[in-house]
Design a protein around this motif. Structure first.
Motif, mmCIF file in Angstrom:
data_model
loop_
_atom_site.group_PDB
_atom_site.id
_atom_site.type_symbol
_atom_site.label_atom_id
_atom_site.label_comp_id
_atom_site.label_asym_id
_atom_site.label_seq_id
_atom_site.Cartn_x
_atom_site.Cartn_y
_atom_site.Cartn_z
ATOM 1 N N THR A 113 0.856 -1.187 0.000
ATOM 2 C CA THR A 113 0.000 0.000 0.000
ATOM 3 C C THR A 113 0.890 1.234 0.000
ATOM 4 O OG1 THR A 113 -0.085 -0.041 2.410
ATOM 5 C CG2 THR A 113 -1.820 -1.210 1.224
ATOM 6 N N MET A 114 0.390 2.287 -0.554
ATOM 7 C CA MET A 114 1.226 3.479 -0.680
ATOM 8 C C MET A 114 0.361 4.720 -0.487
ATOM 9 S SD MET A 114 1.788 3.259 -4.759
ATOM 10 C CE MET A 114 2.144 1.510 -4.574
ATOM 11 N N HIS A 167 4.569 7.475 -1.952
ATOM 12 C CA HIS A 167 5.297 7.382 -0.688
ATOM 13 C C HIS A 167 5.512 5.909 -0.362
ATOM 14 C CE1 HIS A 167 6.794 8.727 3.179
ATOM 15 N NE2 HIS A 167 6.028 7.830 3.769
ATOM 16 N N GLY A 168 6.742 5.440 -0.557
ATOM 17 C CA GLY A 168 7.061 4.024 -0.367
ATOM 18 C C GLY A 168 7.609 3.445 -1.653
ATOM 19 N N ASP A 169 7.394 2.134 -1.852
ATOM 20 C CA ASP A 169 7.914 1.432 -3.028
ATOM 21 C C ASP A 169 6.857 1.340 -4.119
ATOM 22 O OD1 ASP A 169 10.213 0.996 -1.567
ATOM 23 O OD2 ASP A 169 9.632 -1.019 -0.916
ATOM 24 N N ILE A 224 13.633 8.674 -8.311
ATOM 25 C CA ILE A 224 13.556 7.571 -7.349
ATOM 26 C C ILE A 224 14.505 7.875 -6.206
ATOM 27 C CG2 ILE A 224 13.842 5.092 -7.006
ATOM 28 C CD1 ILE A 224 13.424 4.782 -10.046
ATOM 29 N N GLY A 225 13.949 7.980 -4.998
ATOM 30 C CA GLY A 225 14.774 8.273 -3.832
ATOM 31 C C GLY A 225 15.588 7.100 -3.352
ATOM 32 N N TYR A 265 7.551 11.086 -8.456
ATOM 33 C CA TYR A 265 8.550 10.933 -7.403
ATOM 34 C C TYR A 265 8.211 9.707 -6.570
ATOM 35 C CZ TYR A 265 11.083 11.639 -3.032
ATOM 36 O OH TYR A 265 11.868 11.451 -1.923
ATOM 37 N N ILE A 266 9.186 8.789 -6.456
ATOM 38 C CA ILE A 266 9.036 7.574 -5.651
ATOM 39 C C ILE A 266 10.012 7.691 -4.497
ATOM 40 C CG2 ILE A 266 9.164 5.057 -5.642
ATOM 41 C CD1 ILE A 266 8.798 5.152 -8.692
ATOM 42 N N SER A 267 9.486 7.773 -3.287
ATOM 43 C CA SER A 267 10.372 7.966 -2.138
ATOM 44 C C SER A 267 11.157 6.708 -1.799
ATOM 45 C CB SER A 267 9.556 8.411 -0.915
ATOM 46 O OG SER A 267 8.644 7.384 -0.524
ATOM 47 N N GLY A 268 10.622 5.534 -2.140
ATOM 48 C CA GLY A 268 11.304 4.278 -1.840
ATOM 49 C C GLY A 268 12.004 3.708 -3.061
#
Length: 677
Positions: free
Chosen positions: A93-94, A385-387, A442-443, A541-544
């Motif tokens: 889940t994100m 937020h997440g993968d 990608i973070g 933007y992908i934080s994970g």
């Protein structure tokens, strides 16, 4: 309020429509007497319909009447390694957020917005997608039959599939990447990708290299490999196997315009029709004990998401691997009593075909045209937020056992036994298409893996023996080979192999700013040549981490070891009968294709960039010396016993008496095949 079922509802609608029509008819009858100037008290009462309206039922709405019940789960019992492998990891889940840049848009790009006005530009983020599919087909067609009036029973020891399954277990366990367990989480996926890369590196590091196999590993692999040889064109399956031979022959005959010959070909060769109308049937015996076909087919097209620029703050890890193994054991024991027969000598064919293909969207005519020049002056950012998970995990298994036991002799007519000719197919086709962006930031790390693992295992150890005194003077043919083991894999990547560059500082600053909650895009990014001609940036933007894995595993395991005894008719030997025995001709086919979108342009990497492509092809021919050492005639005669002699004393022409055969031979135990004799 009372509810109403769908049938009653339809009846109610019909009755209501009927009453409406009746009312219309009454109004037409009273129309001549009706006038707007006529006082109400003078209007005929027949023109006024008074009724009390009631709606006592609450309609349920549309019900298609389709009843669905989820199928019961199936756990294969023939291979203990497959038990309990059907749980898939939860789709992560994100939290999804969208941010908008408010800037003056170029008038040529968005004429609706006048210069100096602000706007809100919204874009949608892609969700995670995960498919975990296991297809298992298991078929047992171990027939026992006796036809032709031989007066005998044939009761050998049935073939045990234990050796076949143990061989399959060893082959899967000894494969270069082993038999991968289905992942339970994103961490498991990362571990699987890294473990596969380590195992393939270790195999390449061996001093002697893999024996009896072709192994090739490089940063990139291009081309078509057939059994370890680089070729210009891949073989075609239809040139080696036909799924509908009868239809193909009929089409060829029609194309040649020779309809008469086509009809003659359709007529059995042992049936003769004379000018006086008489028909003569030559004595013949035909056995089809093989001709089994198993097919695993999977096509996976992953075009889920991509970008003109992909910027990875962490590491970029990519592997593409094709593992293909064919194993065949075809040791036959054929009686010398049929040495005068024609043996087609059809060889077993083994094919491992792998294609690695890559297309660069920035090369040649694939490069997008820069519309009008200039650089973007606005942007919109959507965040995961997440993968972000893009996973397709497909496992296909087919197990088939067709170990037949039979005794044959000529009855003086046409005898045809079909104890094989089974077909089993697993098929999956997935096409995933989502959204493209101008920039994916990608973070964390990016993991990209395409893996195809194909295995065929066939045991075709046949015994064809003769009972004492057996002999023929007619024509005879025997075929115990002609098996086909076919592995074909195709990995098609979209994204140039040399698209990687070091992450510019502007992208790193943007990633740090995004991680802190900001959403500013600096001029260093907006003026990237890759964005020239773009009116506004669409940014994901992908934080994970971005996890992209496409895995296909295909396994065929077939046992087709027949035990056939040849005998003469007890009352009339029919030595001049025509014989045709076929115990081979099996086809094991694996076909898999992966099309994977990596990048639509360039990829910037802030950490380490790792690329590995591997091809492993192996074709093993196993032997069974103990099987070949046996005398087929001795094995047959040890397992043959006479029926009650009193059965041979009956007049075969007397009504109610047939040719003495094994009673169990009058039907097929599996209920799917048949015997004509």
């Amino acid at each position: 309020m009372t509810t109403m079922d769908t049938i009653t509802e339809e009846i109610a609608h019909f009755i209501g429509l009927f009453h409406t029509n009746v009312e219309d008819a009454r109004l037409r009858d009273s129309y001549q007497d009706f006038s707007l100037d006529t006082p109400e008290q003078f209007i005929p009462t027949s023109a006024v319909i008074r009724s009390n309206f009631e709606a006592p039922f609450d309609l349920l709405g549309f019900d298609p009447g389709v009843v669905y019940r989820a199928p019961a789960s199936f756990t294969p019992i023939w291979h203990p390694h497959f038990v309990g492998r059907f749980d898939h990891p939860p789709i992560p889940t994100m939290e999804i957020k969208t941010y908008h840049g408010r800037h003056e848009m170029p008038q040529y790009e968005y004429p609706f917005y006048a210069s100096g006005k602000s706007f809100t530009w919204e874009i949608q983020p892609p969700g995670s997608v995960a498919n975990f599919i296991v297809q298992v087909a298991s078929l047992s067609d171990n027939d026992s039959f006796g036809v032709g009036g031989h007066g005998l029973t044939f009761d050998p020891t049935p073939v045990d599939n234990g050796e076949l399954l143990q061989t399959a277990k060893d082959v899967l366990a000894d494969a270069p990447i082993g038999d991968l367990e289905m992942p339970k989480s994103s961490d498991d996926l990362i571990q699987i990708i890294e473990t596969v890369a380590s195992q393939l590196e270790a195999l390449a590091a061996e001093s002697d290299g893999p024996t009896e196999a072709f192994f090739h590993q490089s940063t990139t692999i291009e081309g078509i490999y057939v059994n370890g040889v680089l070729v210009d064109e891949a073989p075609k399956l239809e040139d080696h196997h036909s799924f509908s031979e009868d239809e193909d022959e009929a089409d060829d005959a029609a194309a040649a315009g020779d309809e008469a010959d086509a009809e003659d070909d359709a007529q059995p060769s042992n049936v003769h029709v004379y000018a006086d109308g008489s028909v003569e049937v030559e004595a013949s015996v035909e056995l089809i004990g093989g001709n089994n076909t198993v097919v695993n087919d999977a096509v996976l097209k992953n075009i889920w998401t991509g970008a003109t620029v992909t910027a990875v703050v962490g590491n970029h890890f990519e592997i593409n691997a094709v593992i293909q193994v064919n194993v065949i054991q075809n040791t036959d024991a054929i009686t010398s009593a049929i040495s005068g027969w024609t043996n087609d000598g059809a060889p077993d064919e083994i094919f491992n075909i792998a294609t690695f293909q890559r297309v660069d969207p920035l090369e040649g005519g694939n490069a997008p045209a820069n519309a009008g020049g200039g650089y973007p002056a606005s942007w919109a950012v959507t965040e995961i937020h997440g993968d972000l998970l893009i996973a397709n995990w497909l496992e296909q298994y087919i197990f088939m056992s067709d170990n037949d036991i039979g005794i044959l002799s000529s009855s003086g007519g046409t005898t045809r036994v079909i104890a094989g000719d089974n077909t089993s197919v697993n098929q999956v086709s997935i096409y995933e298409l989502s959204q493209a962006y101008d920039l994916i930031l990608i973070g964390g790390n990016l993991y990209d893996a395409n893996i195809i693992h194909q295995t065929n295992i066939l045991f075709d150890n046949d015994v064809v023996g003769a009972v004492t005194g057996f002999g023929t003077t007619g024509e005879g043919t025997i075929s115990s080979g002609g098996n086909l083991l076919w592995n074909q894999a195709h990995i098609y990547n979209i994204g140039g192999a040399d698209r990687f560059s070091t992450l510019p500082s502007a992208y790193l600053d943007a990633a740090n700013d995004f991680a802190a909650g900001g959403r500013d895009i600096s001029q260093g990014i907006l003026t990237d040549p890759a964005f020239a001609g773009t009116g506004g940036l669409r940014v994901l933007y992908i934080s994970g981490d971005l996890l992209n894995i496409q895995y296909i595993s295909q396994t065929n395991i077939v046992g087709d070891s027949d035990q056939i005894a040849l005998a003469l008719n007890a009352l009339n030997p029919h030595a001049d009968a025509t014989w045709s025995i076929s115990t081979g001709g099996n086809a094991l086919v694996n076909n898999a294709a992966i099309a994977d979108l990596d990048s639509l342009g360039v990829t910037y990497v802030g950490g380490e960039q790792y690329s590995q492509e591997t091809l492993f092809q192996s074709g093993l021919i196993s032997s069974s010396p103990e099987w070949a050492a046996h005398d087929p005639d001795a094995l047959v005669n040890e397992a043959v016993a006479f029926l009650d002699d009193s059965m041979l004393e009956a007049d075969p022409t007397e009504l109610g008496f047939g040719v003495p055969v094994d009673p169990d031979g009058q039907y097929q135990d599996d209920g799917l095949q048949h015997v004509l004799g």
